[in-house]
Design a protein around this motif. Structure first.
Motif, mmCIF file in Angstrom:
data_model
loop_
_atom_site.group_PDB
_atom_site.id
_atom_site.type_symbol
_atom_site.label_atom_id
_atom_site.label_comp_id
_atom_site.label_asym_id
_atom_site.label_seq_id
_atom_site.Cartn_x
_atom_site.Cartn_y
_atom_site.Cartn_z
ATOM 1 N N SER A 419 24.796 13.030 40.184
ATOM 2 C CA SER A 419 25.760 13.489 39.185
ATOM 3 C C SER A 419 25.056 14.207 38.037
ATOM 4 C CB SER A 419 26.580 12.301 38.652
ATOM 5 O OG SER A 419 27.593 12.743 37.796
ATOM 6 N N ALA A 420 23.893 13.689 37.680
ATOM 7 C CA ALA A 420 23.124 14.352 36.606
ATOM 8 C C ALA A 420 22.772 15.778 36.994
ATOM 9 C CB ALA A 420 21.859 13.557 36.311
ATOM 10 N N ALA A 421 22.419 15.927 38.275
ATOM 11 C CA ALA A 421 21.989 17.255 38.729
ATOM 12 C C ALA A 421 23.166 18.205 38.916
ATOM 13 C CB ALA A 421 21.211 17.119 40.021
ATOM 14 N N SER A 422 24.359 17.651 39.137
ATOM 15 C CA SER A 422 25.498 18.541 39.400
ATOM 16 C C SER A 422 26.557 18.483 38.290
ATOM 17 C CB SER A 422 26.139 18.191 40.746
ATOM 18 O OG SER A 422 26.465 16.824 40.785
ATOM 19 N N SER A 423 26.157 17.977 37.139
ATOM 20 C CA SER A 423 27.091 17.984 36.004
ATOM 21 C C SER A 423 27.342 19.428 35.572
ATOM 22 C CB SER A 423 26.496 17.217 34.821
ATOM 23 O OG SER A 423 26.324 15.873 35.151
ATOM 24 N N VAL A 424 28.504 19.644 35.006
ATOM 25 C CA VAL A 424 28.847 20.990 34.532
ATOM 26 C C VAL A 424 29.102 20.925 33.025
ATOM 27 C CG1 VAL A 424 30.523 22.875 34.684
ATOM 28 C CG2 VAL A 424 29.814 21.670 36.750
ATOM 29 N N ALA A 425 28.528 21.861 32.327
ATOM 30 C CA ALA A 425 28.652 21.856 30.867
ATOM 31 C C ALA A 425 30.060 22.237 30.427
ATOM 32 C CB ALA A 425 27.644 22.816 30.259
ATOM 33 N N THR A 426 30.513 21.595 29.375
ATOM 34 C CA THR A 426 31.766 22.006 28.747
ATOM 35 C C THR A 426 31.516 23.347 28.032
ATOM 36 O OG1 THR A 426 31.086 20.498 26.991
ATOM 37 C CG2 THR A 426 32.824 19.746 28.445
ATOM 38 N N PRO A 427 32.578 24.088 27.733
ATOM 39 C CA PRO A 427 32.382 25.419 27.148
ATOM 40 C C PRO A 427 31.521 25.381 25.877
ATOM 41 C CG PRO A 427 34.658 25.123 27.770
ATOM 42 C CD PRO A 427 34.006 23.788 27.931
ATOM 43 N N PHE A 428 30.598 26.308 25.808
ATOM 44 C CA PHE A 428 29.739 26.358 24.612
ATOM 45 C C PHE A 428 30.443 27.217 23.571
ATOM 46 C CE2 PHE A 428 26.289 26.959 21.783
ATOM 47 C CZ PHE A 428 25.467 25.861 21.977
ATOM 48 N N SER A 429 31.305 26.574 22.832
ATOM 49 C CA SER A 429 32.110 27.292 21.845
ATOM 50 C C SER A 429 32.258 26.436 20.596
ATOM 51 C CB SER A 429 33.498 27.587 22.427
ATOM 52 O OG SER A 429 34.387 27.979 21.405
ATOM 53 N N GLY A 430 32.230 27.090 19.451
ATOM 54 C CA GLY A 430 32.460 26.371 18.206
ATOM 55 C C GLY A 430 33.864 25.802 18.131
ATOM 56 N N ALA A 431 34.740 26.289 18.997
ATOM 57 C CA ALA A 431 36.119 25.807 19.010
ATOM 58 C C ALA A 431 36.287 24.598 19.921
ATOM 59 C CB ALA A 431 37.055 26.926 19.460
ATOM 60 N N TRP A 432 35.206 24.172 20.562
ATOM 61 C CA TRP A 432 35.374 23.087 21.535
ATOM 62 C C TRP A 432 35.806 21.778 20.870
ATOM 63 C CZ3 TRP A 432 36.791 22.343 26.115
ATOM 64 C CH2 TRP A 432 36.678 21.075 26.694
ATOM 65 N N ALA A 433 35.283 21.501 19.677
ATOM 66 C CA ALA A 433 35.639 20.253 19.000
ATOM 67 C C ALA A 433 37.152 20.175 18.784
ATOM 68 C CB ALA A 433 34.909 20.156 17.668
ATOM 69 N N LEU A 475 39.734 29.174 18.287
ATOM 70 C CA LEU A 475 38.931 30.235 18.914
ATOM 71 C C LEU A 475 38.992 31.526 18.102
ATOM 72 C CD1 LEU A 475 39.547 30.002 22.755
ATOM 73 C CD2 LEU A 475 37.333 30.107 21.621
ATOM 74 N N ASP A 476 40.187 31.828 17.603
ATOM 75 C CA ASP A 476 40.365 33.069 16.839
ATOM 76 C C ASP A 476 39.529 33.071 15.559
ATOM 77 O OD1 ASP A 476 42.102 33.938 18.759
ATOM 78 O OD2 ASP A 476 43.921 33.373 17.665
ATOM 79 N N LYS A 477 39.247 31.885 15.055
ATOM 80 C CA LYS A 477 38.466 31.805 13.806
ATOM 81 C C LYS A 477 36.970 31.957 14.056
ATOM 82 C CE LYS A 477 41.734 29.000 11.240
ATOM 83 N NZ LYS A 477 42.759 28.769 12.275
ATOM 84 N N ALA A 478 36.576 31.795 15.310
ATOM 85 C CA ALA A 478 35.141 31.898 15.610
ATOM 86 C C ALA A 478 34.679 33.338 15.394
ATOM 87 C CB ALA A 478 34.890 31.466 17.048
ATOM 88 N N PRO A 479 33.497 33.518 14.816
ATOM 89 C CA PRO A 479 33.026 34.885 14.573
ATOM 90 C C PRO A 479 32.750 35.642 15.883
ATOM 91 C CG PRO A 479 31.492 33.241 13.687
ATOM 92 C CD PRO A 479 32.595 32.491 14.320
#
Lengths: 479, 283
Positions: A419-433, A475-479
């Motif tokens: 699972s560690a090797a096949s984990s997928v990252a959540t979107p790298f976005s400042g809006a993710w929180a 998302l719209d607020k992200a630069p």
């Protein structure tokens, strides 16, 4: 938000002695390395530890000797609730070893909660002073990146921590928005897997857990009865629900955030919520009381033998399970990777077994000791310390050498390492929180309906529309 | 005057002005690092707070919850004060026991009650055993009443304390005079004792109501974040906006909007009950 790190602490207490030995060896290795003043050392002490011998990281421990005499590095790290004493000892060991290596002392500051962590980070960002190094949850890394307060890693910086090659490639997936623009250095990994009761499955004639969510629900139905439920789920948990929704959506091809577009109200996400809630309302495979359960209560139900599957588990649950009623009858498996309503991974879908969970370290731009900080990060992510972390706290290694050694010597942890090797990252976005919070809010506001046994599609769609608005606005607020 | 004025400036005025300044900035995680040069938003955050956020709903939730909590706590506090006014064996112990809920930290109170209000907790099971199906207490509409109940449980001793202080101030001669006049217990209470309590209890009501409105720990620990819509109080909304969504400017605007909204009824009430000391002195 954050906080994939809250449950990826540890695992096997029986290995404490070995951990202590490894710790001593690691420190000895550092001492010898430092004393030799050479970057390549094969001391007798190191030679007693097979993993250390094969460690390229130890071999390159001090590419450029750093003189940190009289200086102090401050590290902000989450307090380990389960292994507090061991963590305090580890702090002392690391500080002593690093002082021997560089002359600098390490001051560890801990935070007990996500709120405290956020407050300290925000205060430091505003004041432009504070800890040199922060240990942050993987899902918080995009937010940390968006503040612009942490060092964007150059190739030279990566070399200072031992090179990118020393890390498990998948663990670099949430270090930055691109391969060349990264702030997070992998520190620990804590992939999610599914625990299951081998005894209950065997009695039901099920040889192994299903690899599709539909199949899992069918197996859970088969296993439900006589006071036992097919699954243990904590609908009231502060973090787990969104991980289910994200995993199912991602498997169906919806990353939730795609570039500057939020896709929270996508049909795949609606289907994910319906499936997740359906376990209670239509499949009846979870305890009705689970509308008020958090992750710990769901674990307790599984540990008492009252549930056959416990999805969204981590290695931090092992100490509990090892002393529970199911201590001899539980195993781990990968969570299903085929989305609800499908029999195979659709085009565009990702076989996400878990979010990319764990901790990264980031170095503050305001730090006046950045080279020293990178030297400490190198030590923390080198094979020797990664072995210590694995044996003491149960965190999965991010160092490729350690990962390979652990994989070889711990076949029982196969699913976790897979699972560690096949984990997928959540979107790298400042809006993710904000998006994560919006996904959680859908669950929170649905719990009364869930409790009454029916969640209407119209209500769900209404909540998803609101969540979509929140996510898109962020998302719209992200630069 | 000068020491007091300086203290007021540094402790109250400067933070308020900084907060006010933050509220007109586009201050979020992207601009936090250089916050003094964050883009000027003008009244944008205030407009968004009032028109495009749950601020007004949260305002009503906070206000109604606070008023209800105070209203429920007042009779409890006065009754307890009257019950422990005259000496009896064990009075000191009882007075101390009454203060336990008040001296317990909010997060401890919330944690204990959260455990008891679980769907399979002692309260739900207890009600079920007597034939009452109570539903959820930590989610949905009932969560509002859970918040009121726990707040009353934790705060009534404050009313009790001030009522007790009021009772202590009743002159012994007054008791004797009413006894000589043959007043029974109710007329004595209504026309002799209560007037003495009016000032202290009114003050307790104002302080208690403000404390209820500002109570962050109780709903935060009881319900978590995100909170159910029915208990999204002003502090919870402001916290969530500021520290979970990182909208620091909007959060500051929400805090100031709340302050202004609450100041109006507060000023009216304070003047109505004549808590203004100078005005009272003039008369």
């Amino acid at each position: 938000m954050r906080r994939t790190n809250k449950r990826k602490d540890s695992m096997e207490t029986k290995k404490t002695k070995f951990a202590a030995l490894t710790s001593v060896l690691a420190i000895t290795a550092l001492v010898v390395t430092a004393c030799s003043g050479s970057s390549v050392t094969s001391s007798p002490s190191v030679a007693t530890n097979p993993s250390a011998v094969t460690s390229s990281s130890i071999a390159t421990a001090t590419p450029t000797p750093i003189n940190g005499a009289g200086q102090t590095l401050t590290v902000l790290i989450g307090a380990d609730g389960k292994y507090g004493a061991q963590q305090q000892q580890w702090f002392k060991d690391v500080s002593a070893a690093f002082q021997t290596q560089t002359g600098a002392t390490v001051n560890f500051q801990t935070f007990a909660s996500g709120s405290e962590e956020l407050t300290k980070i925000q205060t430091s960002v505003v004041a432009n002073q504070g800890p040199d190094i922060y240990v942050v949850g993987t899902t918080f890394t995009p937010t940390a990146y968006s503040t612009g307060a942490f060092v964007s890693l150059t190739p030279d910086d990566w070399n200072k921590v031992g090179g990118k090659d020393k890390f498990v490639p998948a663990d670099l997936g949430i270090s930055g928005p691109t391969d060349s623009d990264q702030v997070g250095i992998p520190y620990t990994s804590g992939p999610f897997v599914m625990a299951y009761n081998t005894d209950l499955l065997a009695k039901a004639g099920i040889d192994k857990p299903a690899t599709t969510w539909d199949g899992l629900a069918a197996q859970a139905k088969q296993l439900t009865g006589n006071g036992v439920y097919g699954m243990a789920v904590g609908y009231k948990d502060g973090f787990d629900p969104w991980k289910f929704i994200w995993a199912m959506s991602r498997q169906a091809g919806n990353p939730i955030i795609s570039g500057k577009v939020a896709k929270v109200d996508d049909p795949t996400t609606l289907k994910a919520y319906q499936t997740y809630f359906g376990w209670l309302t239509t499949d009846h495979v979870v305890d009705p009381a689970s509308v008020g359960w958090n992750d710990g209560q769901a674990l307790a139900a599984f540990a008492s033998g009252k549930a056959a599957f416990f999805p969204m588990s981590t290695t931090s649950n092992i100490p509990t399970l090892k002393t529970s009623a199911v201590k001899d009858t539980y195993k781990f498996a990968l969570m299903p990777v085929v989305p609800p309503g499908a029999t195979a991974l659709p085009a565009g879908g990702a076989g996400a077994t878990s979010i990319l969970a764990g901790n990264n370290v980031v170095v503050a731009k305001y730090s006046k000791n950045q080279d020293l900080a990178f030297a400490l990060v190198k030590y923390l992510t080198d094979d020797a310390n990664q072995q210590v972390l694995f044996n003491t706290f149960g965190t999965m290694p991010v160092n490729q050498t350690t990962f390979t050694a652990v994989t070889t010597s711990n076949p029982a942890l196969g699913p976790i390492l897979d699972s560690a090797a096949s984990s997928v990252a959540t979107p790298f976005s400042g809006a993710w929180a904000d998006t994560q919070l919006a996904l959680m809010n859908v669950v929170v506001q649905t719990i009364p309906d869930l409790s009454s046994g029916s969640v209407s599609t119209s209500k769900l769609q209404s909540l998803l529309t609101a969540a979509q608005k929140t996510a898109q606005a962020s998302l719209d607020k992200a630069p | 005057m000068i020491p007091g004025g300086a203290l007021m400036i540094f402790v109250i005025v400067v933070p308020i002005l900084l907060g006010l300044y933050m509220s007109v900035l586009t201050l979020d995680q992207y601009t936090l690092r250089q916050w003094l040069s964050a883009p000027f938003a003008g009244p944008g955050n205030y407009i968004e707070a009032v028109t495009d956020s749950p601020l007004l709903k949260s305002f009503w939730i906070s206000l109604s919850f606070a008023v209800l909590s105070t209203a429920a706590a007042v009779p409890l506090g006065i009754a307890a004060a009257l019950a422990t006014q005259n000496y009896f064996p064990g009075r000191a112990v009882m007075r101390s026991v009454f203060l336990i809920p008040f001296v317990m930290p909010s997060f401890v109170v919330a944690t204990v009650w959260r455990t008891m209000f679980q769907p399979d907790g002692v309260i739900v099971n207890g009600l079920h055993s007597v034939g009452i199906t109570s539903g959820l207490w930590l989610n949905g509409p009932n969560s509002y009443w859970t918040l009121v109940f726990v707040e009353v449980w934790a705060s009534w001793p404050f009313i009790y304390l001030l009522a007790l202080a009021g009772l202590q101030s009743v002159d012994h001669d007054v008791h004797e005079a009413s006894a000589l006049d043959g007043a029974s217990w109710w007329p004595k209470l209504r026309y002799v004792i209560f007037p003495y309590l009016k000032g202290p209890v009114a003050l307790a009501c104002v302080i208690a109501t403000l404390n209820h409105i500002n109570n962050f720990a109780l709903p935060f620990v009881l319900f978590g974040i995100p909170a159910p819509d029915d208990v999204q109080t002003l502090p919870i909304l402001t916290y969530s906006t500021t520290f979970e969504s990182f909208r620091f400017g909007l959060g500051a605007a929400m805090a100031f909007s709340s302050l202004m909204l609450l100041a109006i009824p507060l000023i009216i009430y304070v003047r109505a009950v004549k808590l203004d000391v100078d005005e009272g002195a003039d008369k």
